[in-house]
Scaffold this motif. Structure first.
Motif, PDB file in Angstrom:
ATOM      1  N   ASN A  15       0.844  -1.193   0.000  1.00 51.53           N
ATOM      2  CA  ASN A  15       0.000   0.000   0.000  1.00 51.53           C
ATOM      3  C   ASN A  15       0.884   1.249   0.000  1.00 51.53           C
ATOM      4  OD1 ASN A  15      -2.369  -1.509   0.094  1.00 51.53           O
ATOM      5  ND2 ASN A  15      -2.332  -1.597   2.311  1.00 51.53           N
ATOM      6  N   ASP A  57     -12.072   1.906  -0.922  1.00 54.29           N
ATOM      7  CA  ASP A  57     -11.824   1.823   0.509  1.00 54.29           C
ATOM      8  C   ASP A  57     -13.095   2.244   1.235  1.00 54.29           C
ATOM      9  OD1 ASP A  57     -11.158   2.428   3.213  1.00 54.29           O
ATOM     10  OD2 ASP A  57      -9.069   2.690   2.633  1.00 54.29           O
ATOM     11  N   GLU A  99      -4.852  -4.874   4.504  1.00 57.65           N
ATOM     12  CA  GLU A  99      -6.046  -4.945   5.351  1.00 57.65           C
ATOM     13  C   GLU A  99      -6.846  -6.199   5.027  1.00 57.65           C
ATOM     14  OE1 GLU A  99      -8.469  -1.469   5.759  1.00 57.65           O
ATOM     15  OE2 GLU A  99      -6.726  -0.166   5.532  1.00 57.65           O
TER      16      GLU A  99
END
Length: 111
Positions: A15, A57, A99
């Protein structure tokens, strides 16, 4: 007992950091997942064709673009294999600093 084809999409890049840059994931991390699947299921296939994808997201509503590679293996649908896969997903999230990791299975019939 059913057979499953387990597919795992792994990011080629971490990320973004604070400056918005994305660092390439080290090759050793891909070797580890290959070895994990080989050791558990006795086989693994890698499709290293870059898969371009994206997602939104849910926290920020930002659109995130990803480039992934796919690893897959075939196994029996047993309680032990399902437990292994759930644990593996947790390991991969840490290993790839994500995540979430897109990981799913489909039921197959061998010919």
């Amino acid at each position: 007992m059913s057979d499953l084809k387990v597919e795992i999409l792994l990011p080629l890049y971490y990320n973004q950091d604070q400056s918005g840059k994305r660092k390439e994931v080290e090759g050793s991390k891909f070797t580890e997942i290959f070895d994990d699947l080989m050791d558990r299921f006795g086989g693994c296939t890698v499709d290293d064709t870059p898969l371009l994808g994206g997602w939104v997201d849910p926290k920020t509503k930002d659109r995130i673009s990803d480039t992934n590679t796919t690893y897959w293996a075939v196994c029996k649908k047993t309680k032990k294999n399902m437990e292994f896969l759930h644990k593996l997903k947790k390991v991969l999230k840490k290993r790839f600093e994500q995540e979430d990791i897109m990981m799913y299975f489909v039921t197959i019939t061998r010919i």
